[in-house]
Design an enzyme around this catalytic site. Sequence first.
Site, PDB file in Angstrom:
ATOM      1  N   HIS A 182      -6.898 -36.923 -14.656  1.00  0.00           N
ATOM      2  CA  HIS A 182      -5.555 -36.553 -14.536  1.00  0.00           C
ATOM      3  C   HIS A 182      -4.930 -36.942 -15.811  1.00  0.00           C
ATOM      4  O   HIS A 182      -3.638 -36.617 -15.992  1.00  0.00           O
ATOM      5  CB  HIS A 182      -4.727 -37.225 -13.265  1.00  0.00           C
ATOM      6  CG  HIS A 182      -5.559 -36.600 -12.020  1.00  0.00           C
ATOM      7  ND1 HIS A 182      -6.471 -37.174 -11.382  1.00  0.00           N
ATOM      8  CD2 HIS A 182      -5.250 -35.551 -11.467  1.00  0.00           C
ATOM      9  CE1 HIS A 182      -6.738 -36.698 -10.312  1.00  0.00           C
ATOM     10  NE2 HIS A 182      -6.195 -35.606 -10.337  1.00  0.00           N
TER      11      HIS A 182
ATOM     12  N   ILE B 246     -17.445 -32.021 -11.146  1.00  0.00           N
ATOM     13  CA  ILE B 246     -16.784 -31.662  -9.641  1.00  0.00           C
ATOM     14  C   ILE B 246     -16.622 -30.266  -9.632  1.00  0.00           C
ATOM     15  O   ILE B 246     -16.618 -29.889  -8.746  1.00  0.00           O
ATOM     16  CB  ILE B 246     -15.516 -32.369  -9.443  1.00  0.00           C
ATOM     17  CG1 ILE B 246     -15.670 -33.939  -9.614  1.00  0.00           C
ATOM     18  CG2 ILE B 246     -14.851 -32.109  -8.063  1.00  0.00           C
ATOM     19  CD1 ILE B 246     -16.826 -34.521  -8.729  1.00  0.00           C
TER      20      ILE B 246
ATOM     21  N   TYR C  43       5.012 -30.109  -6.653  1.00  0.00           N
ATOM     22  CA  TYR C  43       5.507 -31.249  -7.146  1.00  0.00           C
ATOM     23  C   TYR C  43       6.382 -31.022  -8.666  1.00  0.00           C
ATOM     24  O   TYR C  43       5.939 -30.027  -9.251  1.00  0.00           O
ATOM     25  CB  TYR C  43       4.901 -32.582  -7.332  1.00  0.00           C
ATOM     26  CG  TYR C  43       3.644 -32.328  -8.134  1.00  0.00           C
ATOM     27  CD1 TYR C  43       3.657 -32.602  -9.685  1.00  0.00           C
ATOM     28  CD2 TYR C  43       2.506 -31.665  -7.988  1.00  0.00           C
ATOM     29  CE1 TYR C  43       2.723 -32.529 -10.633  1.00  0.00           C
ATOM     30  CE2 TYR C  43       1.318 -31.524  -9.095  1.00  0.00           C
ATOM     31  CZ  TYR C  43       1.696 -32.254 -10.252  1.00  0.00           C
ATOM     32  OH  TYR C  43       0.659 -31.881 -11.251  1.00  0.00           O
TER      33      TYR C  43
ATOM     34  N   CYS D 140     -12.665 -35.857 -10.365  1.00  0.00           N
ATOM     35  CA  CYS D 140     -12.030 -34.485  -9.868  1.00  0.00           C
ATOM     36  C   CYS D 140     -12.457 -33.459 -10.993  1.00  0.00           C
ATOM     37  O   CYS D 140     -13.107 -33.707 -12.020  1.00  0.00           O
ATOM     38  CB  CYS D 140     -10.442 -34.589  -9.626  1.00  0.00           C
ATOM     39  SG  CYS D 140      -9.730 -33.138  -8.456  1.00  0.00           S
TER      40      CYS D 140
ATOM     41  N   TRP E 225      -4.084 -25.065   2.636  1.00  0.00           N
ATOM     42  CA  TRP E 225      -3.248 -24.926   1.341  1.00  0.00           C
ATOM     43  C   TRP E 225      -2.979 -23.235   1.683  1.00  0.00           C
ATOM     44  O   TRP E 225      -2.427 -22.606   0.660  1.00  0.00           O
ATOM     45  CB  TRP E 225      -4.000 -24.930   0.255  1.00  0.00           C
ATOM     46  CG  TRP E 225      -3.979 -26.438  -0.109  1.00  0.00           C
ATOM     47  CD1 TRP E 225      -3.415 -27.374   0.542  1.00  0.00           C
ATOM     48  CD2 TRP E 225      -4.981 -27.132  -1.070  1.00  0.00           C
ATOM     49  NE1 TRP E 225      -3.613 -28.527  -0.012  1.00  0.00           N
ATOM     50  CE2 TRP E 225      -4.337 -28.461  -0.939  1.00  0.00           C
ATOM     51  CE3 TRP E 225      -5.804 -26.654  -2.185  1.00  0.00           C
ATOM     52  CZ2 TRP E 225      -5.255 -29.173  -1.857  1.00  0.00           C
ATOM     53  CZ3 TRP E 225      -6.452 -27.419  -2.833  1.00  0.00           C
ATOM     54  CH2 TRP E 225      -6.073 -29.097  -2.654  1.00  0.00           C
TER      55      TRP E 225
HETATM   56  N1  GLN Z   1     -14.502 -27.849  -7.344  1.00  0.00           N
HETATM   57  C1  GLN Z   1     -12.917 -27.731  -7.638  1.00  0.00           C
HETATM   58  C2  GLN Z   1     -12.602 -28.133  -9.373  1.00  0.00           C
HETATM   59  O1  GLN Z   1     -13.472 -28.723  -9.839  1.00  0.00           O
HETATM   60  C3  GLN Z   1     -12.428 -29.047  -6.980  1.00  0.00           C
HETATM   61  C4  GLN Z   1     -10.800 -29.043  -7.335  1.00  0.00           C
HETATM   62  C5  GLN Z   1     -10.181 -30.179  -6.276  1.00  0.00           C
HETATM   63  O2  GLN Z   1     -10.859 -31.215  -5.776  1.00  0.00           O
HETATM   64  N2  GLN Z   1      -9.038 -30.193  -6.155  1.00  0.00           N
HETATM   65  O3  GLN Z   1     -11.693 -27.660  -9.684  1.00  0.00           O
HETATM   66 ZN    ZN Z   2     -10.687 -33.168  -6.789  1.00  0.00          ZN
END
Ligand code: GLN
Ligand code: ZN
Length: 763
Positions: free
Chosen positions: A702, A439, A520, A734, A569
């Site tokens: 996560h 990602i 959070y 992610c 954000w």
């Molecule tokens: N490109 C970002 C990463 O890999 C995407 C982060 C996200 O989705 N919050 O950190």
């Molecule tokens: Zn993400």
Amino acid sequence: MVQSAVLGYPRIGTGRSVKKAIESYWAGKSTAEELQQVAKNVRKERWESMKNAGVDIIPSGEFTLYDQLLDHSYNFGVIPERYASQNLSGLDTYFAMGRGRQDKAKGVDVVACEMGKFFDSNYHVVKVPHSPNTTFKLNNNQQLAEYEEAKALGIITRPVLFGPITYLALVAKSRDAPADFEPLSLLDNLLPVYKELLQQLKDAGVESVQIDEPILVTDKAEAWGAQYKKVYEALAPVSPKITLTTPYGRIGKSIEFVKDLPIHALHIDLNREPGQLDAVLAALKPTKINIELGIVSGRNIWKTDLKAAKALAEKAIKELGADRVVVSTSSSLLHTPISLKVETKLTPEQVSWLAFAEEKCEEVATLAAALNGNETAAFEQNTKDIAARREFERTSDSAVRDRVANITEEQLSRKAPFPERREAQKKHLNLPKFATTTIGSFPQTKEIRLARAKFGKGEITKEQYEKAMEDEIKYAVDFQEKTGLDLFVHGEPERNDMVQYFGEQLNGFIFTQLGWVQSYGSRYVRPPIVVSDVSRSQPMTVRWSAYAQSLTQKPMKGMLTGPVTILNWSFPRADVSKEVQSKQLALALRDEVVDLANAGIKAIQVDEPAIREGLPLRKEDWDAYLKWAVDSFRLSTSGVENDIQVHSHFCYSDFGDIFPSIQRLDADVISIEASKADLKLLDVFKAHGYSNEIGPGVYDIHSPRVPSEQEIKDRIAAMVKVLPADLLVVNPDCGLKTRGWKETEESLQNLVAAARWARETYA
Ligand code: GLN
Ligand code: ZN
């Protein structure tokens, strides 16, 4: 007399003292007593700050060590067995619910309760699971305890709590509850706890309470008139006077039943929805319900125009009389930083535009005084500051404004439709079926953060810093080569934060040094502030992506944060619509996308993880938002030739309800968080179908655990059942920046192996 009120105050403490104390306690470096002492000091600091600002009605009971919704569950004795059975102290049980707990030596391993975005904000609440068997028992009357604590300091407060209906609307359903179970069905069991809590407050001499019912600004509450009647008729006789609050939106049709509730006052959010004042005044006039005007924004950081606010409040006074009017904040101030006084790098001019929590407290007090006939020096100063800001707002960047005004339909679409682009991209990128990718970010190691800190302090030169980042990129590229991934990323080591990084390079943003806001638990963010028209002076990411590409024959994916996410954000400016700000950002990003393509980057990802959270709370407002949000994305990505593969990424939310808009983004490839919600998302694909390439995340990043090859194969097999195999891309759910290298390496090796298996199995 008009009184002033504040609905809630940041709970993070000056200098992030609460975070530091909590994390020190978690690390075993301090005791529970030491932590409680810090919490007590912070509560004192908060009350005194509001009192010194001249606020009449000061909140208590809304302080929290982790999250306010979690506090309610815990205080009501809703402690799922998996936590209760650990034999932990009360405090540790509470933290285990919020963040999970792993203690290998003691054999403790419990995951946290799920978290969810709080209305349309970037704050997250902890949602404790409820089931038909959930029982409630008043464990801890936090509102009473804090009221007494403040009273001992000579400060009389108004205790705050979520109303029972909002509470039940926000908590989670337990996994083993029947599919048709709704927590709201627990209302009858919950009511006695509220009665007991409120009765105790009344017995202690508490005069009035603030009951937050923000769920009233959503569509679904419109059907709950009977429940509201029942709840408040039961609570009113045993409770101190009730002020019911409705922050974050408009009360809409629900005013028809709210006006008949036995409450003392109704708070409405006039910052978000100034247009609702007349209708609410008309509804309240024949009743005995007073009005609390939420004028000073709890969500943004701009100075309130007190003259305009005064005119608005005078309308209410004219209808109801001054004794029935309170001026207040639109929501709790928890979404704003604490104080401007600690900002040493903002110019005096910038400071004069802004108001953080402390300054907002002064604003409500100044406003009330003015309404009572005392226009103080602060009021006059405000008038001057607002005029100066208006003057500044007139100095727009005409080139940017013209560019936004002249956006054409053509600029919103790629040159050819997806099937045609796909053919061109196949040739250009030469990726296999079930292509593997990530990602964007790779582990943000201690070394990376240290190098950044040193560079910030001037301890290393720009050249040294850039060399350090290039070394990180080289490490990431070599790793991807060795592991056999197909579409590479450079790893984002140079980014402190996916929004701040771009804000710092764009014109139109300013930054605070200490403007922390709770996201959070003990995680705080420092949102940039959009102050003027946004534009790009020079390429922002090209040098890093081009360097990464120079190291490998494999295609490198460029990596940008999308316009809607940057805006959501940040603190947006208040004088220009979000749509215009988003399009300005989109145009700046469009230029970056083109520059990346010209530098030989064949795939470009524009992340929009925040697109869902910006969705309006009222369905009738969805289309307008989704139109400009989707158009902004398309504008930013459509400037390139057909053979450039545009990617996007989504996470943090349930995307089911906006899935048609995700399709309308027309990204060539999307990656989407899907691993947590038990692949619930796959049902959405089944229902709507999806025509472009897609990578539902095959494992949850996560948590530090390494997914087995078999697990990933199972995920892929589940996806192949609902999506055409030749559209699937294989990726985590992610970015990997919060992970360590070891688990990342093992996880991605398994991911690559599973993708190879899929290529053979579904050939
Ligand atoms: N490109 C970002 C990463 O890999 C995407 C982060 C996200 O989705 N919050 O950190
Ligand atoms: Zn993400």
